[in-house]
Design a protein around this motif. Sequence first.
Motif, PDB file in Angstrom:
ATOM      1  N   THR A  10       4.505  73.905  27.665  1.00  0.00           N
ATOM      2  CA  THR A  10       3.714  72.938  26.899  1.00  0.00           C
ATOM      3  C   THR A  10       2.262  73.386  26.820  1.00  0.00           C
ATOM      4  O   THR A  10       1.643  73.305  25.754  1.00  0.00           O
ATOM      5  N   LEU A  11       1.720  73.885  27.919  1.00  0.00           N
ATOM      6  CA  LEU A  11       0.339  74.379  27.893  1.00  0.00           C
ATOM      7  C   LEU A  11       0.201  75.524  26.891  1.00  0.00           C
ATOM      8  O   LEU A  11      -0.730  75.549  26.086  1.00  0.00           O
ATOM      9  N   LYS A  12       1.121  76.463  26.931  1.00  0.00           N
ATOM     10  CA  LYS A  12       1.066  77.589  25.992  1.00  0.00           C
ATOM     11  C   LYS A  12       1.147  77.101  24.546  1.00  0.00           C
ATOM     12  O   LYS A  12       0.434  77.593  23.673  1.00  0.00           O
ATOM     13  N   LYS A  13       2.005  76.118  24.303  1.00  0.00           N
ATOM     14  CA  LYS A  13       2.136  75.555  22.954  1.00  0.00           C
ATOM     15  C   LYS A  13       0.825  74.885  22.527  1.00  0.00           C
ATOM     16  O   LYS A  13       0.353  75.094  21.402  1.00  0.00           O
ATOM     17  N   LEU A  14       0.243  74.103  23.412  1.00  0.00           N
ATOM     18  CA  LEU A  14      -1.029  73.443  23.098  1.00  0.00           C
ATOM     19  C   LEU A  14      -2.139  74.464  22.839  1.00  0.00           C
ATOM     20  O   LEU A  14      -2.984  74.271  21.973  1.00  0.00           O
ATOM     21  N   MET A  15      -2.110  75.570  23.575  1.00  0.00           N
ATOM     22  CA  MET A  15      -3.141  76.598  23.429  1.00  0.00           C
ATOM     23  C   MET A  15      -3.030  77.357  22.108  1.00  0.00           C
ATOM     24  O   MET A  15      -3.955  78.066  21.731  1.00  0.00           O
ATOM     25  N   ASP A  16      -1.927  77.202  21.395  1.00  0.00           N
ATOM     26  CA  ASP A  16      -1.821  77.799  20.056  1.00  0.00           C
ATOM     27  C   ASP A  16      -2.819  77.178  19.094  1.00  0.00           C
ATOM     28  O   ASP A  16      -3.266  77.831  18.150  1.00  0.00           O
ATOM     29  N   ASN A  26      -4.175  64.799  31.100  1.00  0.00           N
ATOM     30  CA  ASN A  26      -3.500  63.702  30.390  1.00  0.00           C
ATOM     31  C   ASN A  26      -2.812  64.211  29.120  1.00  0.00           C
ATOM     32  O   ASN A  26      -1.677  63.825  28.823  1.00  0.00           O
ATOM     33  N   MET A  27      -3.497  65.052  28.365  1.00  0.00           N
ATOM     34  CA  MET A  27      -2.923  65.612  27.142  1.00  0.00           C
ATOM     35  C   MET A  27      -1.664  66.425  27.473  1.00  0.00           C
ATOM     36  O   MET A  27      -0.634  66.281  26.821  1.00  0.00           O
ATOM     37  N   LEU A  28      -1.768  67.264  28.494  1.00  0.00           N
ATOM     38  CA  LEU A  28      -0.657  68.125  28.887  1.00  0.00           C
ATOM     39  C   LEU A  28       0.532  67.310  29.382  1.00  0.00           C
ATOM     40  O   LEU A  28       1.673  67.557  28.977  1.00  0.00           O
ATOM     41  N   THR A  29       0.280  66.338  30.250  1.00  0.00           N
ATOM     42  CA  THR A  29       1.389  65.552  30.800  1.00  0.00           C
ATOM     43  C   THR A  29       2.012  64.653  29.736  1.00  0.00           C
ATOM     44  O   THR A  29       3.227  64.487  29.712  1.00  0.00           O
ATOM     45  N   SER A  30       1.202  64.122  28.844  1.00  0.00           N
ATOM     46  CA  SER A  30       1.724  63.291  27.761  1.00  0.00           C
ATOM     47  C   SER A  30       2.637  64.112  26.851  1.00  0.00           C
ATOM     48  O   SER A  30       3.745  63.693  26.516  1.00  0.00           O
ATOM     49  N   ASN A  33       5.868  64.920  28.569  1.00  0.00           N
ATOM     50  CA  ASN A  33       6.635  63.758  29.057  1.00  0.00           C
ATOM     51  C   ASN A  33       6.836  63.832  30.570  1.00  0.00           C
ATOM     52  O   ASN A  33       7.934  63.623  31.083  1.00  0.00           O
ATOM     53  N   VAL A  34       5.741  64.189  31.249  1.00  0.00           N
ATOM     54  CA  VAL A  34       5.742  64.307  32.709  1.00  0.00           C
ATOM     55  C   VAL A  34       4.636  63.402  33.240  1.00  0.00           C
ATOM     56  O   VAL A  34       3.545  63.337  32.657  1.00  0.00           O
ATOM     57  N   ALA A  35       4.888  62.732  34.336  1.00  0.00           N
ATOM     58  CA  ALA A  35       3.876  61.861  34.935  1.00  0.00           C
ATOM     59  C   ALA A  35       2.703  62.700  35.457  1.00  0.00           C
ATOM     60  O   ALA A  35       2.893  63.827  35.924  1.00  0.00           O
ATOM     61  N   ARG A  36       1.520  62.132  35.348  1.00  0.00           N
ATOM     62  CA  ARG A  36       0.306  62.810  35.814  1.00  0.00           C
ATOM     63  C   ARG A  36       0.432  63.222  37.287  1.00  0.00           C
ATOM     64  O   ARG A  36       0.059  64.334  37.663  1.00  0.00           O
TER      65      ARG A  36
END
Length: 179
Positions: A10-16, A26-30, A33-36
């Motif tokens: 998910t982090l790699k996808k967001l970093m695109d 919060n952005m990453l966990t949301s 779909n993982v709890a903070r």
Amino acid sequence: MDTKEILAQTLKKLMDSTSVDKITINMLTSESNVARNTFYYHFEDIKSILEWIYAREIVVQLASFQSQMNWNDGFKTLLNYIEENRKFCLNTFHSTNRSFLEHFLYRLAFDMVSGVVVDLKPECSNKLRDEISNFYGRALTSQVIQWLVTDMRESKEEFVDRMERMLGGTIEAVIKRNS
């Protein structure tokens, strides 16, 4: 896929599309779909997940490429990784964690060169081995970063050939001169 892997992907996808400096827990966990709290069970912060990704995806692969005979295969493996993960690497480099990527690449280069020195002369003093590894590790790191930030205009093959021309026999010559 386990939780760490989900967070990493998910982090790699967001970093695109988003600078790593702007990605929050919060952005990453949301998005994952993982709890903070689950994030903090596995990682301390965004930098620690970056470290985990790089260690898992490339460091493990390079451990077997630390000899005179195959260091350039390890170098090619590293360049392949950078090429395949260009956005991720550039995003890391252009972030406030810029020194993280430089240090990461330096450690890989240092370990590869150190392996070559030990392969060439197992009884080489630790001081000389570390001096050689530091010098050539810094040179390789600088060249890889230059290749990355210039949009890899030089083909990977040309880049590897140039590094082989620059390094070919130099480490061995330094060892002979100083032993």
